[in-house]
Design an enzyme around this catalytic site. Sequence first.
Site, PDB file in Angstrom:
ATOM      1  N   ASP A 178      83.435  33.898  26.174  1.00 11.80           N
ATOM      2  CA  ASP A 178      83.561  34.220  24.665  1.00 11.80           C
ATOM      3  C   ASP A 178      83.130  35.599  24.353  1.00 11.80           C
ATOM      4  O   ASP A 178      82.647  35.816  23.275  1.00 11.80           O
ATOM      5  CB  ASP A 178      82.414  33.367  23.947  1.00 11.80           C
ATOM      6  N   GLU A 204      85.663  28.904  31.904  1.00 18.12           N
ATOM      7  CA  GLU A 204      84.550  28.574  31.195  1.00 18.12           C
ATOM      8  C   GLU A 204      85.147  28.081  29.723  1.00 18.12           C
ATOM      9  O   GLU A 204      84.673  28.633  28.804  1.00 18.12           O
ATOM     10  CB  GLU A 204      83.578  29.488  31.292  1.00 18.12           C
ATOM     11  N   GLU A 260      80.415  34.923  19.346  1.00 18.24           N
ATOM     12  CA  GLU A 260      80.995  34.212  20.526  1.00 18.24           C
ATOM     13  C   GLU A 260      81.483  32.772  20.153  1.00 18.24           C
ATOM     14  O   GLU A 260      82.543  32.624  20.667  1.00 18.24           O
ATOM     15  CB  GLU A 260      79.721  34.172  21.473  1.00 18.24           C
ATOM     16  N   HIS A 270      68.675  39.035  23.979  1.00 14.69           N
ATOM     17  CA  HIS A 270      69.817  40.093  23.749  1.00 14.69           C
ATOM     18  C   HIS A 270      70.761  39.709  22.452  1.00 14.69           C
ATOM     19  O   HIS A 270      71.523  40.573  22.014  1.00 14.69           O
ATOM     20  CB  HIS A 270      70.662  40.505  24.707  1.00 14.69           C
ATOM     21  N   ARG A 284      73.313  39.079  19.462  1.00 15.18           N
ATOM     22  CA  ARG A 284      73.411  39.755  18.249  1.00 15.18           C
ATOM     23  C   ARG A 284      72.741  39.362  17.069  1.00 15.18           C
ATOM     24  O   ARG A 284      72.247  39.853  16.335  1.00 15.18           O
ATOM     25  CB  ARG A 284      74.995  40.050  18.006  1.00 15.18           C
ATOM     26  N   HIS A 320      67.535  44.208  28.289  1.00 14.16           N
ATOM     27  CA  HIS A 320      68.993  44.612  28.021  1.00 14.16           C
ATOM     28  C   HIS A 320      68.954  46.034  27.899  1.00 14.16           C
ATOM     29  O   HIS A 320      68.197  46.537  27.317  1.00 14.16           O
ATOM     30  CB  HIS A 320      69.248  43.527  26.809  1.00 14.16           C
TER      31      HIS A 320
HETATM   32  C1  UD1 Z   1      77.775  41.315  25.033  1.00 12.52           C
HETATM   33  C2  UD1 Z   1      78.751  40.043  24.553  1.00 12.52           C
HETATM   34  C3  UD1 Z   1      77.636  38.774  24.757  1.00 12.52           C
HETATM   35  C4  UD1 Z   1      76.995  38.670  26.032  1.00 12.52           C
HETATM   36  C5  UD1 Z   1      76.102  39.828  26.385  1.00 12.52           C
HETATM   37  C6  UD1 Z   1      75.753  39.968  27.742  1.00 12.52           C
HETATM   38  C7  UD1 Z   1      80.071  40.263  22.651  1.00 12.52           C
HETATM   39  C8  UD1 Z   1      80.377  40.322  21.241  1.00 12.52           C
HETATM   40  N1  UD1 Z   1      78.734  40.006  22.861  1.00 12.52           N
HETATM   41  O1  UD1 Z   1      76.621  41.401  24.061  1.00 12.52           O
HETATM   42  O2  UD1 Z   1      78.569  37.462  24.501  1.00 12.52           O
HETATM   43  O3  UD1 Z   1      75.967  37.455  25.753  1.00 12.52           O
HETATM   44  O4  UD1 Z   1      77.315  41.031  26.125  1.00 12.52           O
HETATM   45  O5  UD1 Z   1      74.729  40.708  28.132  1.00 12.52           O
HETATM   46  O6  UD1 Z   1      81.093  40.587  23.300  1.00 12.52           O
HETATM   47  N2  UD1 Z   1      74.784  48.930  26.753  1.00 12.52           N
HETATM   48  C9  UD1 Z   1      74.735  49.992  27.646  1.00 12.52           C
HETATM   49  N3  UD1 Z   1      74.730  49.760  28.783  1.00 12.52           N
HETATM   50  C10 UD1 Z   1      75.422  48.666  29.469  1.00 12.52           C
HETATM   51  C11 UD1 Z   1      75.331  47.580  28.614  1.00 12.52           C
HETATM   52  C12 UD1 Z   1      75.026  47.633  27.043  1.00 12.52           C
HETATM   53  O7  UD1 Z   1      74.038  51.046  27.342  1.00 12.52           O
HETATM   54  O8  UD1 Z   1      75.624  48.653  30.555  1.00 12.52           O
HETATM   55  C13 UD1 Z   1      74.409  49.018  25.430  1.00 12.52           C
HETATM   56  C14 UD1 Z   1      75.215  49.904  24.456  1.00 12.52           C
HETATM   57  O9  UD1 Z   1      74.558  50.776  23.645  1.00 12.52           O
HETATM   58  C15 UD1 Z   1      75.876  48.834  23.877  1.00 12.52           C
HETATM   59  C16 UD1 Z   1      74.931  47.812  23.321  1.00 12.52           C
HETATM   60  O10 UD1 Z   1      74.241  47.750  24.821  1.00 12.52           O
HETATM   61  O11 UD1 Z   1      76.436  49.567  22.530  1.00 12.52           O
HETATM   62  C17 UD1 Z   1      75.658  46.478  23.202  1.00 12.52           C
HETATM   63  O12 UD1 Z   1      76.714  46.064  24.119  1.00 12.52           O
HETATM   64  P1  UD1 Z   1      77.891  44.834  23.341  1.00 12.52           P
HETATM   65  O13 UD1 Z   1      78.343  44.645  24.642  1.00 12.52           O
HETATM   66  O14 UD1 Z   1      78.334  45.455  22.139  1.00 12.52           O
HETATM   67  O15 UD1 Z   1      76.872  43.631  22.984  1.00 12.52           O
HETATM   68  P2  UD1 Z   1      75.885  42.782  23.923  1.00 12.52           P
HETATM   69  O16 UD1 Z   1      74.800  42.371  23.219  1.00 12.52           O
HETATM   70  O17 UD1 Z   1      75.604  43.252  25.112  1.00 12.52           O
HETATM   71  N1  UDP Z   2      71.054  38.575  34.751  1.00 14.70           N
HETATM   72  C1  UDP Z   2      70.921  39.721  35.784  1.00 14.70           C
HETATM   73  N2  UDP Z   2      70.029  40.665  35.561  1.00 14.70           N
HETATM   74  C2  UDP Z   2      68.988  40.502  34.397  1.00 14.70           C
HETATM   75  C3  UDP Z   2      69.288  39.598  33.580  1.00 14.70           C
HETATM   76  C4  UDP Z   2      70.216  38.429  33.755  1.00 14.70           C
HETATM   77  O1  UDP Z   2      71.666  39.659  36.779  1.00 14.70           O
HETATM   78  O2  UDP Z   2      68.186  41.472  34.179  1.00 14.70           O
HETATM   79  C5  UDP Z   2      72.279  37.759  35.017  1.00 14.70           C
HETATM   80  C6  UDP Z   2      71.775  36.117  35.009  1.00 14.70           C
HETATM   81  O3  UDP Z   2      71.270  35.498  36.133  1.00 14.70           O
HETATM   82  C7  UDP Z   2      73.024  35.474  34.167  1.00 14.70           C
HETATM   83  C8  UDP Z   2      73.607  36.451  33.436  1.00 14.70           C
HETATM   84  O4  UDP Z   2      72.834  38.030  33.938  1.00 14.70           O
HETATM   85  O5  UDP Z   2      74.105  35.161  35.459  1.00 14.70           O
HETATM   86  C9  UDP Z   2      73.192  36.433  32.069  1.00 14.70           C
HETATM   87  O6  UDP Z   2      73.701  37.497  31.433  1.00 14.70           O
HETATM   88  P1  UDP Z   2      73.502  37.839  29.871  1.00 14.70           P
HETATM   89  O7  UDP Z   2      72.098  37.153  29.600  1.00 14.70           O
HETATM   90  O8  UDP Z   2      73.138  39.261  29.666  1.00 14.70           O
HETATM   91  O9  UDP Z   2      74.640  37.362  29.166  1.00 14.70           O
HETATM   92  P2  UDP Z   2      74.890  35.721  28.386  1.00 14.70           P
HETATM   93  O10 UDP Z   2      74.987  34.742  29.600  1.00 14.70           O
HETATM   94  O11 UDP Z   2      74.099  35.358  27.352  1.00 14.70           O
HETATM   95  O12 UDP Z   2      76.242  35.952  27.691  1.00 14.70           O
END
Ligand code: UD1
Ligand code: UDP
Length: 363
Positions: free
Chosen positions: A96, A118, A132, A205, A207, A238
Amino acid sequence: MKTIMLVFGTRPEAIKMCPLVNELKQRDKINTIVTVTGQHRKMLDQVLDIFQVIPDYDLSIMRDNQTLFDVTINILNRIRPILEKTRPDVVLVHGDTSTTFATSLACFYLQIPIGHIEAGLRTYDIFSPYPEEFNRQAVSIISQFNFAPTERSKRNLINEGKKEATIWVTGNTAIDALKTTVHSDYSNPHLDWAENSKLVLLTAHRRENLGQPLHRIFRSVRQVIEENPDVKVIYPIHMNPIVRQAANEELKGVDRIRIIEPLDVLDFHNFMNKSCLILTDSGGIQEEAPSLGKPVLVMRDTTERPEGIEAGTLKLVGTEERTIYEEFSKLLNNKEEYDKMAIAVNPYGDGHACKRIADILQR
Ligand code: UD1
Ligand code: UDP
């Protein structure tokens, strides 16, 4: 020879798609192409390294503080020439995220069939989780192959009018990964630090939790920790800068809360296994923790994973400071309540989801 492209971009998608990449690569009648959007950079690369997956294409779209517009527009623009050039027989997306939604939309525009891994998770509240719930419902409108993790997710799809012949219940590929990562003799210096305490693992984390909900979550955790000297928290934070700033404001200077960089999945699964309980708003952790018998307080108003609630391992506690404080304190201090939740159950499959999906695609 059929060409299957897998597209993913965030940490959780990678954790659940890499085992499938490796399964498909063993099939000699399938040409497997991996495209990553790079919606996450570091957290994605961590997973690719662990599973030794080398992408064929990398859209490298991530920027700091990216908006939903940034992610969606950049993926649409950058994936188009790749899809036009490779013309896969099917594109597999997961769950999602914005990567999933934008990729599916691009495939729809180019009339390339979509397989949704999924599929069928629902809260039916379009703003929770945001965005999502919209993303996964939108993908379901246009996907041709639907791989549902549970019978319940299959039922959701059927109730929405999807044809039964397009849906397969496979289990969740998250469990495939978990089967290989957890080891009883695992050790780590952070775990040594928590050795004589009750270890709580924290992640947050979402949104819809950015802003006040996140501040309330952190304040309640802090209060509980200050009142319970036998408890230590490890928080692999995160990379979102908004999350980091809130944590810095609310949790700084509490010595029994250790904020660390994101763990790679192998470490994280073992940290879960050594913890006494987990506080999270994550989706994936709600699937993994029940297998390990770890109680989870889900700091959200809704969940698309009711199977874990019914099994008793998950409890939905929302994001109000008082409620989190009370539920967290109760689990720490009331053995009966704790034991009721600490039951190992696994509603999400037997760890063979990837094999099933690959068999179906091959057929
Ligand atoms: C995204 C997904 C969410 C998922 C989450 C997992 C969407 C809308 N949301 O949200 O469903 O649960 O990923 O973690 O797709 N950033 C870094 N380095 C990284 C990753 C993130 O710097 O490796 C920072 C960046 O500033 C980025 C921000 O995190 O702009 C947010 O990342 P984004 O993918 O937009 O949203 P998530 O909250 O991670
Ligand atoms: N996870 C990881 N390292 C971390 C935190 C979480 O590898 O420091 C793994 C966790 O086991 C799970 C996945 O990341 O498999 C969950 O990711 P996240 O919570 O970012 O996203 P969501 O599942 O909410 O979309």
